[in-house]
Write a protein that holds these residues in place. Sequence first.
Motif, PDB file in Angstrom:
ATOM      1  N   UNK A   1      -2.660   6.357  -6.503  1.00 13.08           N
ATOM      2  CA  UNK A   1      -1.923   7.103  -7.526  1.00 13.08           C
ATOM      3  C   UNK A   1      -2.773   8.246  -8.083  1.00 13.08           C
ATOM      4  N   UNK A   2      -4.071   8.032  -8.107  1.00 11.28           N
ATOM      5  CA  UNK A   2      -4.963   9.115  -8.513  1.00 11.28           C
ATOM      6  C   UNK A   2      -4.976  10.221  -7.465  1.00 11.28           C
ATOM      7  N   UNK A   3      -4.799   9.845  -6.196  1.00 13.14           N
ATOM      8  CA  UNK A   3      -4.715  10.862  -5.152  1.00 13.14           C
ATOM      9  C   UNK A   3      -3.459  11.720  -5.351  1.00 13.14           C
ATOM     10  N   UNK A   4      -2.348  11.082  -5.725  1.00 16.49           N
ATOM     11  CA  UNK A   4      -1.127  11.841  -6.010  1.00 16.49           C
ATOM     12  C   UNK A   4      -1.346  12.747  -7.201  1.00 16.49           C
ATOM     13  N   UNK A   5      -1.939  12.204  -8.252  1.00 14.73           N
ATOM     14  CA  UNK A   5      -2.169  12.988  -9.467  1.00 14.73           C
ATOM     15  C   UNK A   5      -3.057  14.196  -9.189  1.00 14.73           C
ATOM     16  N   UNK A   6      -4.104  13.999  -8.380  1.00 13.24           N
ATOM     17  CA  UNK A   6      -4.992  15.107  -8.048  1.00 13.24           C
ATOM     18  C   UNK A   6      -4.252  16.155  -7.234  1.00 13.24           C
ATOM     19  N   UNK A   7      -3.400  15.689  -6.312  1.00 11.92           N
ATOM     20  CA  UNK A   7      -2.598  16.624  -5.526  1.00 11.92           C
ATOM     21  C   UNK A   7      -1.683  17.461  -6.398  1.00 11.92           C
ATOM     22  N   UNK A   8      -1.089  16.852  -7.399  1.00 11.79           N
ATOM     23  CA  UNK A   8      -0.240  17.591  -8.335  1.00 11.79           C
ATOM     24  C   UNK A   8      -1.051  18.642  -9.085  1.00 11.79           C
ATOM     25  N   UNK A   9      -2.236  18.248  -9.515  1.00 12.41           N
ATOM     26  CA  UNK A   9      -3.101  19.201 -10.224  1.00 12.41           C
ATOM     27  C   UNK A   9      -3.489  20.363  -9.316  1.00 12.41           C
ATOM     28  N   UNK A  10      -3.877  20.038  -8.081  1.00 17.73           N
ATOM     29  CA  UNK A  10      -4.292  21.081  -7.146  1.00 17.73           C
ATOM     30  C   UNK A  10      -3.163  22.070  -6.848  1.00 17.73           C
ATOM     31  N   UNK A  11      -1.917  21.614  -6.921  1.00 15.04           N
ATOM     32  CA  UNK A  11      -0.771  22.471  -6.641  1.00 15.04           C
ATOM     33  C   UNK A  11      -0.185  23.106  -7.896  1.00 15.04           C
ATOM     34  N   UNK A  12      -0.844  22.885  -9.040  1.00 13.08           N
ATOM     35  CA  UNK A  12      -0.336  23.454 -10.288  1.00 13.08           C
ATOM     36  C   UNK A  12       0.907  22.749 -10.797  1.00 13.08           C
TER      37      UNK A  12
ATOM     38  N   UNK B   1       0.838  -1.199   0.000  1.00 11.41           N
ATOM     39  CA  UNK B   1       0.000   0.000   0.000  1.00 11.41           C
ATOM     40  C   UNK B   1       0.873   1.250   0.000  1.00 11.41           C
ATOM     41  N   UNK B   2       0.575   2.185  -0.873  1.00 11.73           N
ATOM     42  CA  UNK B   2       1.376   3.405  -0.975  1.00 11.73           C
ATOM     43  C   UNK B   2       1.094   4.365   0.180  1.00 11.73           C
ATOM     44  N   UNK B   3       2.156   4.718   0.883  1.00 10.79           N
ATOM     45  CA  UNK B   3       2.155   5.876   1.772  1.00 10.79           C
ATOM     46  C   UNK B   3       3.258   6.778   1.245  1.00 10.79           C
ATOM     47  N   UNK B   4       2.948   8.043   0.976  1.00 11.54           N
ATOM     48  CA  UNK B   4       3.947   8.903   0.348  1.00 11.54           C
ATOM     49  C   UNK B   4       3.799  10.343   0.794  1.00 11.54           C
ATOM     50  N   UNK B   5       4.915  11.062   0.670  1.00 15.28           N
ATOM     51  CA  UNK B   5       4.947  12.506   0.888  1.00 15.28           C
ATOM     52  C   UNK B   5       5.393  13.151  -0.413  1.00 15.28           C
ATOM     53  N   UNK B   6       4.699  14.194  -0.824  1.00 18.18           N
ATOM     54  CA  UNK B   6       5.087  14.989  -1.991  1.00 18.18           C
ATOM     55  C   UNK B   6       5.575  16.337  -1.471  1.00 18.18           C
ATOM     56  N   UNK B   7       6.880  16.568  -1.580  1.00 18.50           N
ATOM     57  CA  UNK B   7       7.480  17.810  -1.103  1.00 18.50           C
ATOM     58  C   UNK B   7       7.775  18.703  -2.305  1.00 18.50           C
ATOM     59  N   UNK B   8       7.065  19.812  -2.470  1.00 19.13           N
ATOM     60  CA  UNK B   8       7.299  20.692  -3.612  1.00 19.13           C
ATOM     61  C   UNK B   8       8.443  21.672  -3.358  1.00 19.13           C
ATOM     62  N   UNK B   9       9.005  22.191  -4.427  1.00 17.08           N
ATOM     63  CA  UNK B   9      10.061  23.196  -4.301  1.00 17.08           C
ATOM     64  C   UNK B   9       9.501  24.485  -3.702  1.00 17.08           C
ATOM     65  N   UNK B  10       8.218  24.736  -3.932  1.00 14.10           N
ATOM     66  CA  UNK B  10       7.539  25.894  -3.356  1.00 14.10           C
ATOM     67  C   UNK B  10       6.220  25.430  -2.757  1.00 14.10           C
ATOM     68  N   UNK B  11       5.913  25.904  -1.556  1.00 13.52           N
ATOM     69  CA  UNK B  11       4.639  25.538  -0.940  1.00 13.52           C
ATOM     70  C   UNK B  11       4.767  24.369   0.012  1.00 13.52           C
ATOM     71  N   UNK B  12       3.626  23.996   0.600  1.00 11.07           N
ATOM     72  CA  UNK B  12       3.597  22.960   1.622  1.00 11.07           C
ATOM     73  C   UNK B  12       3.493  21.567   1.014  1.00 11.07           C
ATOM     74  N   UNK B  13       3.951  20.606   1.782  1.00 13.27           N
ATOM     75  CA  UNK B  13       3.886  19.214   1.356  1.00 13.27           C
ATOM     76  C   UNK B  13       2.461  18.680   1.476  1.00 13.27           C
ATOM     77  N   UNK B  14       2.185  17.587   0.738  1.00 12.95           N
ATOM     78  CA  UNK B  14       0.964  16.836   1.011  1.00 12.95           C
ATOM     79  C   UNK B  14       1.314  15.356   1.090  1.00 12.95           C
ATOM     80  N   UNK B  15       0.419  14.608   1.743  1.00  9.79           N
ATOM     81  CA  UNK B  15       0.645  13.196   2.014  1.00  9.79           C
ATOM     82  C   UNK B  15      -0.487  12.373   1.416  1.00  9.79           C
TER      83      UNK B  15
END
Length: 436
Positions: free
Chosen positions: A149-160, A96-110
């Motif tokens: 993976x769709x949750x990650x993709x949506x998070x990417x979209x939401x963060x531009x 099961x995927x547990x992940x953190x997406x840390x952007x160069x700008x802005x806050x992380x999401x999990x």
Amino acid sequence: MVSRRRFLTTTSLAAGVGVSLPALAQASETDQSAPPAIAALSTRRAEAQPITVAERAARQEKARQLMRENGLSAILLAQGTSLSYFTGIRWEGGERLFAMLLPAKGEAFYVAPAFEEGRAREQIARAPDGNTPGSNIDIRVWQEDESPYERVAQGLTDRGLATSTIGLEETVKFVFSDSLKKAAPSATFTSATPVAAGCRMIKSRHEIDLMRLASKVTLAAYDATHRSLKVGMTQRDVSNLLETAHRKLGFEGGADVQVGEFSSFPHGSIKPQEIREGTIVMIDGGCSVEGYQSDITRTFVLGKASGKTNDKMKQVFDIVHRAQSAALAAAKPGVEAGSVDAAARKIIADAGYGPDYKYFTHRLGHGIGMDGHEWPYLVRGNPTKLQPEMTFSDEPGIYIVGEFGIRLEDDMHITEAGAELFTPQSPSLEDPFGKV
């Protein structure tokens, strides 16, 4: 016998599920069966200061800087050492995927399994963003019949970031990375190693202190065990003593033990072995102090080394000792990693144990930190330039199949002026510890 490398992996995972190391140490202190040299050891647990939230926040800021320098808009970290390094989160592996997406700008999401949300929030409270008063942590959960993976993709979209370049930490499973690429086809996925390694391979003073303590603890455990050895002991007997000694010192640790001809296998044999007078014994292991590893090898004989065969053992020990010293002298800021390997290898080859990998069968050393083996590596052809605050093993060896092997290993810190070992070199085959 559980290998030392598997042992450290197991204890690292255990650290994330509430194992109390002080409690283990206290339990060990009541063990009346420990030999006197081990029973006399005292805990050094109080010397280990945990990594702070502020330190992890600084690591994330450095990661953001490296992202910008390497053309990355974000990095994705799944369960593993890098996630712990940047956040303090210790999450066990699984499908099961547990992940953190840390952007160069802005806050992380999990992204986390929905049924694990409570545990996820508890773990994220260790992270810099989880400790910010009033912060609203962005956790995107997925049910068992939904796609993480769709949750990650949506998070990417939401963060531009839907069309951005995202770095994946190198230990992310293929099934995760492949599924992410399918779920977010407009994004470009590449390696996050320039960021993860760029941060982790340069150690802070605090990290150096933890590693130095880990090395000193392991050497003290080895010394006490050495003084407790008796003819007729098996590998398991010695391994149990080593684990007990580490616990008495306040930490979980252990080592592989190889005897006689089996010491010619660099990482040992599974065959049962028994210690005999005047026979080579090789101990290779370490411990974990606040997540930071030691990796030390000592090779010695129990009792006196005498006779023609033991004269050869002493000669080989001297060659390996000189090779370790040559590598230490060669290691300094600005030199290529491969040249340090070459310095040690030349000593061994010139002494008649060459060419190339004939008897010195492995690279000189590996980076070490939160992982026992990490970037960079002291190996032929590696052009990486050494920098201050890098840390390595320095472990030349000569392995004569059917007879014996000798390896000497200490952990090494690159300084502004050169390099230093965290522990004293082994003095001799018959006196492997001197004054610890």
